[in-house]
Scaffold this motif. Structure first.
Motif, short mmCIF file in Angstrom:
data_model
loop_
_atom_site.label_atom_id
_atom_site.label_comp_id
_atom_site.label_asym_id
_atom_site.label_seq_id
_atom_site.Cartn_x
_atom_site.Cartn_y
_atom_site.Cartn_z
N UNK A 95 39.14 54.20 9.89
CA UNK A 95 39.43 52.70 9.61
C UNK A 95 40.52 52.63 8.21
N UNK A 96 40.60 51.21 7.90
CA UNK A 96 41.62 51.23 6.91
C UNK A 96 41.35 52.09 5.59
N UNK A 97 39.88 51.96 5.31
CA UNK A 97 39.52 52.55 3.91
C UNK A 97 39.92 54.04 4.11
N UNK A 98 39.49 54.75 5.16
CA UNK A 98 39.90 56.22 5.47
C UNK A 98 41.14 56.53 5.29
N UNK A 99 42.34 55.54 6.04
CA UNK A 99 43.59 55.66 5.91
C UNK A 99 44.06 55.57 4.42
N UNK A 100 43.49 54.75 3.57
CA UNK A 100 43.94 54.57 2.49
C UNK A 100 43.63 55.91 1.46
N UNK A 101 42.62 56.54 1.51
CA UNK A 101 42.25 57.92 1.04
C UNK A 101 43.22 58.99 1.14
N UNK A 102 43.62 58.89 2.69
CA UNK A 102 44.62 59.92 3.28
C UNK A 102 46.07 59.41 2.41
N UNK A 103 46.29 58.21 2.50
CA UNK A 103 47.58 57.66 1.76
C UNK A 103 47.68 58.29 0.22
N UNK A 104 46.45 57.97 -0.38
CA UNK A 104 46.56 58.22 -1.84
C UNK A 104 46.68 59.71 -2.08
N UNK A 105 46.02 60.47 -1.24
CA UNK A 105 46.05 62.13 -1.46
C UNK A 105 47.48 62.51 -1.11
N UNK A 106 48.09 62.05 -0.24
CA UNK A 106 49.31 62.65 0.42
C UNK A 106 50.69 61.94 -0.29
N UNK A 107 50.32 60.94 -0.90
CA UNK A 107 51.46 60.22 -1.62
C UNK A 107 52.69 60.26 -1.08
#
Ligand code: SF4
Length: 472
Positions: free
Chosen positions: A63-75
């Motif tokens: 979901x969007x929350x999970x994607x945001x986690x990936x996004x923050x980690x990958x930068x």
């Protein structure tokens, strides 16, 4: 540059397939497609030296929350986001969530939505920085290289971007210049290939592009807006090498040969089949075709090369409706095609559209009866007045469109009437067609015979629940 390539999460609890002209829910196919265009983009960018992460939120149930986690980690410095017309509200929520999380992130959207809406999509959605019109691979690569080298994007064909407060819509791409053989093979290594399975046998399957574009003039179709008006084929050698890579590297033996019509150039189709046969490549595949480009020799070769299912663009079994839709085929050609496919021992899947101009209860039932008596499987759709099609122009002129809500543009719901049928009647006919076709004892037995596992059983239940009538 770090680039995050994203197939956005499910929207309204529907798993969407976003692949050019195909903008439907997973349940309409009972199988989830791998995001082919995104895999191509990832491969092209990786070849140019960029660091890529590809996330298929649908396949991975993110979901969007999970994607945001990936996004923050990958930068990443930039996100490439796939879109489809019926899922656009959800896709833009995802873009907004990413932008809110990091206002400096550059978001690029690809897919049919920007192709059709052009500058309007950046006007409507402030969270989007760049949008690509038409097939995306070349334009995305040019854009990212321009950003990386701090060059102006003004020369990039197919790009829409912001310059201060202005929205700039560059010249469209000249698609005939895009040679598909120049693309690296799709980056399937960045996907979890076990997530894409056939519902009936539980085996891995993949999409493989054989060519792009269609010279057809069907008034309801948007394929040629995205991939152009001429059929650009890959070389047979290039296609075969990719098939072999799928078999040897990814252990995939089931394919959907994706393109507007595999048989547009019958010699080309034969060449691919000959190579598969002579190299003894053991695969099973399906593809699609117009009914007027088939011949028995090609079909026999297709069968020998592993073709198990052929989708046929029939649309209507009434000559008047076909003529108005400018399908360029006759009912005799439909009859001939279906019998040739049967003779070759390949299953046929008829594709039908209800509610086109000229379609009445009588003509619609002609199509339903033909389907029940002639093809092995069928897909029934409601006509959709997609922007930039002639159907939209006609429907607007006639004031037929009653619902411009894009989330309804998924072919299962009718958003327009025609001269003879109300939108509700069109939807009812489409639902009735599914029930009549699939709830026949013959079809139920056939379907159950195909079920090889519990997982397959649930996929088919999912398909059946999609068939059931739903209210607007
Ligand atoms: S032949 Fe098929 S792909 Fe081509 S314009 Fe018609 S419906 Fe679209």
């Amino acid at each position: 540059m770090k680039v995050l390539v994203v197939n956005p999460p499910a929207f309204n609890k529907k798993d969407f397939i976003r692949e050019g002209r195909c903008m439907q829910t997973k349940s309409s196919w009972a199988a989830l497609w791998m995001p082919l265009s995104l895999c191509y983009i990832a491969a092209v960018l990786r070849k140019d030296g960029h660091e890529i992460k590809l996330v298929d939120c649908i396949a991975e149930k993110i979901e969007n929350n999970g994607l945001l986690e990936i996004f923050k980690n990958f930068k990443p410095a930039l996100v490439v986001l796939n879109t489809a017309i019926p899922s656009i509200a959800g896709d833009m929520n995802t873009a907004l969530a990413l932008k809110n999380s990091d206002p400096g992130i550059k978001i690029t959207i690809v897919g049919m939505f920007p192709t059709i809406l052009e500058g309007e999509c950046l006007k409507q959605f402030k969270q989007v920085d760049y949008a690509i019109m038409d097939e995306p691979e070349w334009a995305v690569a040019h854009l990212i290289n321009a950003i990386n080298e701090k060059n102006s994007p003004e020369h990039i064909k197919g790009l829409i971007f912001r310059k201060d407060d202005e929205i700039i819509v560059n010249e469209r791409q000249n698609l005939s210049e895009n040679n598909i053989d120049d693309l690296p093979f799709p980056a399937r290594d960045l996907l979890n290939n076990n997530a894409y399975i056939l519902p009936t046998n539980g085996k891995k399957f993949t999409l493989l592009s054989v060519g792009r574009g269609c010279s057809g003039n069907c008034i309801f179709c948007i394929a040629n807006v995205y991939y152009g008006r001429s059929f650009r084929k890959r070389s047979a050698e290039n296609v075969i090498s990719e098939i072999e890579e799928c078999v040897n590297k990814y252990d995939i033996q089931n394919f959907l040969f994706w393109g507007e019509s595999f048989t547009t150039d019958s010699k080309y189709g034969e060449k691919i089949c000959d190579e598969i046969i002579s190299r003894n490549i053991k695969i099973a595949w399906s593809t699609t075709s117009r009914v007027d480009t088939l011949n028995q020799n090609l079909l026999e070769k297709m069968k020998k090369a592993g073709c198990i299912l052929l989708g046929l663009g029939i649309e209507s079994y009434d000559q008047g409706v076909l003529n108005i839709a400018r399908k360029g085929i006759t009912v005799e050609q439909i009859d001939r095609a279906v019998s040739m496919v049967r003779k070759a021992g390949i299953n046929s899947m008829g594709h039908f559209v209800f509610g086109l101009p000229g379609d009445t209860k009588e003509t619609a039932f002609k199509s339903i009866n033909f389907a029940c008596n002639s093809v092995d499987f069928a897909q029934f759709y409601c006509a959709i007045p997609y922007p930039k099609t002639e159907l939209e122009i006609i429907a607007k002129e006639q004031k037929w469109i009653y619902d411009y809500n894009y989330s309804q543009f998924d072919l299962t719901t009718s958003v327009m009437r025609n001269e003879a049928l109300s939108a509700k009647e069109i939807k009812k006919i489409r639902d009735f067609a599914y029930r009549k076709f699939y709830f026949r004892p013959k079809m139920l037995i056939k379907t159950l015979r195909e079920v090889r596992s519990l997982k397959s059983f649930f996929s088919i239940l999912n398909f059946i629940s999609w068939i059931k009538p739903r209210n607007h």
